[in-house]
Design a protein around this motif. Sequence first.
Motif, mmCIF file in Angstrom:
data_model
loop_
_atom_site.group_PDB
_atom_site.id
_atom_site.type_symbol
_atom_site.label_atom_id
_atom_site.label_comp_id
_atom_site.label_asym_id
_atom_site.label_seq_id
_atom_site.Cartn_x
_atom_site.Cartn_y
_atom_site.Cartn_z
ATOM 1 N N VAL A 1 5.766 -1.002 8.283
ATOM 2 C CA VAL A 1 4.805 -1.996 8.777
ATOM 3 C C VAL A 1 3.371 -1.498 8.601
ATOM 4 C CG1 VAL A 1 4.015 -3.232 10.834
ATOM 5 C CG2 VAL A 1 6.461 -3.020 10.374
ATOM 6 N N GLN A 2 3.137 -0.235 8.902
ATOM 7 C CA GLN A 2 1.798 0.332 8.725
ATOM 8 C C GLN A 2 1.352 0.287 7.275
ATOM 9 O OE1 GLN A 2 2.369 4.238 10.602
ATOM 10 N NE2 GLN A 2 0.891 3.655 12.173
ATOM 11 N N ALA A 3 2.301 0.384 6.354
ATOM 12 C CA ALA A 3 1.956 0.377 4.937
ATOM 13 C C ALA A 3 1.581 -1.015 4.441
ATOM 14 C CB ALA A 3 3.125 0.936 4.120
ATOM 15 N N PHE A 4 2.204 -2.048 5.008
ATOM 16 C CA PHE A 4 2.008 -3.395 4.480
ATOM 17 C C PHE A 4 0.969 -4.239 5.212
ATOM 18 C CE2 PHE A 4 6.048 -2.393 2.480
ATOM 19 C CZ PHE A 4 5.923 -2.980 1.227
ATOM 20 N N VAL A 5 0.801 -4.028 6.504
ATOM 21 C CA VAL A 5 -0.096 -4.898 7.276
ATOM 22 C C VAL A 5 -1.551 -4.855 6.800
ATOM 23 C CG1 VAL A 5 -1.121 -5.257 9.553
ATOM 24 C CG2 VAL A 5 1.358 -5.052 9.316
ATOM 25 N N PRO A 6 -2.148 -3.687 6.575
ATOM 26 C CA PRO A 6 -3.552 -3.690 6.124
ATOM 27 C C PRO A 6 -3.759 -4.492 4.842
ATOM 28 C CG PRO A 6 -2.912 -1.501 6.847
ATOM 29 C CD PRO A 6 -1.657 -2.316 6.798
ATOM 30 N N ALA A 7 -2.807 -4.385 3.909
ATOM 31 C CA ALA A 7 -2.936 -5.136 2.653
ATOM 32 C C ALA A 7 -2.822 -6.639 2.895
ATOM 33 C CB ALA A 7 -1.860 -4.673 1.671
ATOM 34 N N LEU A 8 -1.947 -7.021 3.819
ATOM 35 C CA LEU A 8 -1.809 -8.446 4.133
ATOM 36 C C LEU A 8 -3.075 -8.992 4.783
ATOM 37 C CD1 LEU A 8 1.861 -8.478 5.469
ATOM 38 C CD2 LEU A 8 1.019 -9.636 3.411
ATOM 39 N N ILE A 9 -3.665 -8.209 5.660
ATOM 40 C CA ILE A 9 -4.912 -8.644 6.296
ATOM 41 C C ILE A 9 -6.027 -8.754 5.270
ATOM 42 C CG2 ILE A 9 -6.730 -7.938 7.907
ATOM 43 C CD1 ILE A 9 -4.532 -6.865 9.732
ATOM 44 N N GLU A 10 -6.086 -7.782 4.367
ATOM 45 C CA GLU A 10 -7.106 -7.817 3.310
ATOM 46 C C GLU A 10 -6.934 -9.050 2.427
ATOM 47 O OE1 GLU A 10 -8.748 -4.980 -0.358
ATOM 48 O OE2 GLU A 10 -7.165 -4.263 0.988
ATOM 49 N N GLN A 11 -5.691 -9.456 2.229
ATOM 50 C CA GLN A 11 -5.410 -10.632 1.401
ATOM 51 C C GLN A 11 -5.744 -11.929 2.128
ATOM 52 O OE1 GLN A 11 -1.251 -10.968 0.300
ATOM 53 N NE2 GLN A 11 -1.440 -13.167 -0.115
ATOM 54 N N TRP A 12 -5.339 -12.030 3.404
ATOM 55 C CA TRP A 12 -5.431 -13.294 4.118
ATOM 56 C C TRP A 12 -6.758 -13.527 4.851
ATOM 57 C CZ3 TRP A 12 -2.577 -17.543 3.815
ATOM 58 C CH2 TRP A 12 -1.305 -17.452 3.216
ATOM 59 N N ALA A 13 -7.400 -12.495 5.313
ATOM 60 C CA ALA A 13 -8.628 -12.675 6.100
ATOM 61 C C ALA A 13 -9.695 -13.493 5.360
ATOM 62 C CB ALA A 13 -9.180 -11.323 6.530
ATOM 63 N N PRO A 14 -9.976 -13.214 4.068
ATOM 64 C CA PRO A 14 -10.976 -14.040 3.365
ATOM 65 C C PRO A 14 -10.518 -15.488 3.200
ATOM 66 C CG PRO A 14 -10.576 -11.969 2.205
ATOM 67 C CD PRO A 14 -9.490 -12.103 3.236
ATOM 68 N N ILE A 15 -9.232 -15.687 2.966
ATOM 69 C CA ILE A 15 -8.701 -17.038 2.794
ATOM 70 C C ILE A 15 -8.895 -17.858 4.071
ATOM 71 C CG2 ILE A 15 -6.575 -18.384 2.463
ATOM 72 C CD1 ILE A 15 -5.543 -16.061 0.723
ATOM 73 N N VAL B 1 3.719 -13.401 10.674
ATOM 74 C CA VAL B 1 3.149 -12.900 11.927
ATOM 75 C C VAL B 1 1.695 -12.482 11.729
ATOM 76 C CG1 VAL B 1 3.297 -11.089 13.679
ATOM 77 C CG2 VAL B 1 5.378 -12.226 12.886
ATOM 78 N N VAL B 2 1.393 -11.865 10.604
ATOM 79 C CA VAL B 2 0.000 -11.467 10.331
ATOM 80 C C VAL B 2 -0.900 -12.702 10.276
ATOM 81 C CG1 VAL B 2 -1.551 -10.520 8.572
ATOM 82 C CG2 VAL B 2 0.555 -9.302 9.167
ATOM 83 N N VAL B 3 -0.465 -13.734 9.555
ATOM 84 C CA VAL B 3 -1.266 -14.963 9.463
ATOM 85 C C VAL B 3 -1.382 -15.622 10.839
ATOM 86 C CG1 VAL B 3 -1.335 -17.297 8.478
ATOM 87 C CG2 VAL B 3 -0.706 -15.346 7.045
ATOM 88 N N HIS B 4 -0.306 -15.605 11.603
ATOM 89 C CA HIS B 4 -0.318 -16.161 12.963
ATOM 90 C C HIS B 4 -1.383 -15.479 13.818
ATOM 91 C CE1 HIS B 4 1.862 -17.776 16.634
ATOM 92 N NE2 HIS B 4 1.098 -16.835 17.163
ATOM 93 N N GLU B 5 -1.407 -14.153 13.789
ATOM 94 C CA GLU B 5 -2.382 -13.430 14.616
ATOM 95 C C GLU B 5 -3.800 -13.634 14.110
ATOM 96 O OE1 GLU B 5 -1.349 -12.544 17.344
ATOM 97 O OE2 GLU B 5 0.777 -12.639 16.861
ATOM 98 N N LEU B 6 -3.991 -13.689 12.816
ATOM 99 C CA LEU B 6 -5.332 -13.940 12.276
ATOM 100 C C LEU B 6 -5.817 -15.335 12.662
ATOM 101 C CD1 LEU B 6 -5.141 -12.430 8.657
ATOM 102 C CD2 LEU B 6 -6.215 -11.440 10.689
ATOM 103 N N CYS B 7 -4.889 -16.267 12.774
ATOM 104 C CA CYS B 7 -5.259 -17.634 13.144
ATOM 105 C C CYS B 7 -5.804 -17.696 14.568
ATOM 106 C CB CYS B 7 -4.038 -18.546 12.991
ATOM 107 S SG CYS B 7 -4.424 -20.304 12.851
ATOM 108 N N HIS B 8 -5.435 -16.721 15.376
ATOM 109 C CA HIS B 8 -5.945 -16.702 16.754
ATOM 110 C C HIS B 8 -7.433 -16.340 16.810
ATOM 111 C CE1 HIS B 8 -2.529 -17.783 19.089
ATOM 112 N NE2 HIS B 8 -1.767 -16.810 18.642
ATOM 113 N N PHE B 9 -7.979 -15.817 15.737
ATOM 114 C CA PHE B 9 -9.431 -15.608 15.697
ATOM 115 C C PHE B 9 -10.145 -16.945 15.566
ATOM 116 C CE2 PHE B 9 -8.131 -11.300 14.409
ATOM 117 C CZ PHE B 9 -8.976 -10.540 15.215
#
Length: 204
Positions: free
Chosen positions: A108-122, A168-176
């Motif tokens: 999870v630690q290996a994949f989450v930062p990359a997912l956030i980097e991908q989805w946060a700008p979108i 789950v990553v997109v779900h949590e980012l959506c809470h921003f």
Amino acid sequence: MSGRTVCARMRWKTPGHGATVGEPVVLRVDGLDVELRFKNVQNVNVRVRDDGSIHASAPSWMSRAEVERLIAAKADWLRERQARLADSPRGMIAQATPQEKKEWRAVVQAFVPALIEQWAPIMGVEGRVTKLAYRDMTSRWGSCQPGTGRVCINIRLAAYPPKCLEYVVVHELCHFLVRNHGPRFQTLMTKFMPDWKERRALLE
């Protein structure tokens, strides 16, 4: 009328199973081990926990023989449920060793930062995540604190298909963008990830 008071006598059923209310009793029913507790309930309830163990509760007045008969009627379903759990992520999680959990954390630690980097700008929340945490949680898949920028992800997601972790990553980012789970939150989730409900269903 006479001055006599007429009292209605109520007949109470008394325990005939010889067990203390609330204390566990182990039954062997049709080849299945069942942990039973007599309680102040109305019906017999039988469930299979994630680790495959069978637990039941029954009314305190009911006889042990009657409980066994009702459980025996569900024996095939209980065995089927145990088999399904054994091959499911939930079953794997229940039987996980400390070493396996350590490996989940690493994944999870290996994949989450990359997912956030991908989805946060979108999603228009780039730079909002200031701290990442990873925990072994039993009641939630993730959490977000928009005020502090902290996002926490459940390491158990490593036992599920990768698209569940992404959900789950997109779900949590959506809470921003929306702090609750109301209609606007769901609309945004559908906009960013049209199949989010299907992904969520895999975690249920």
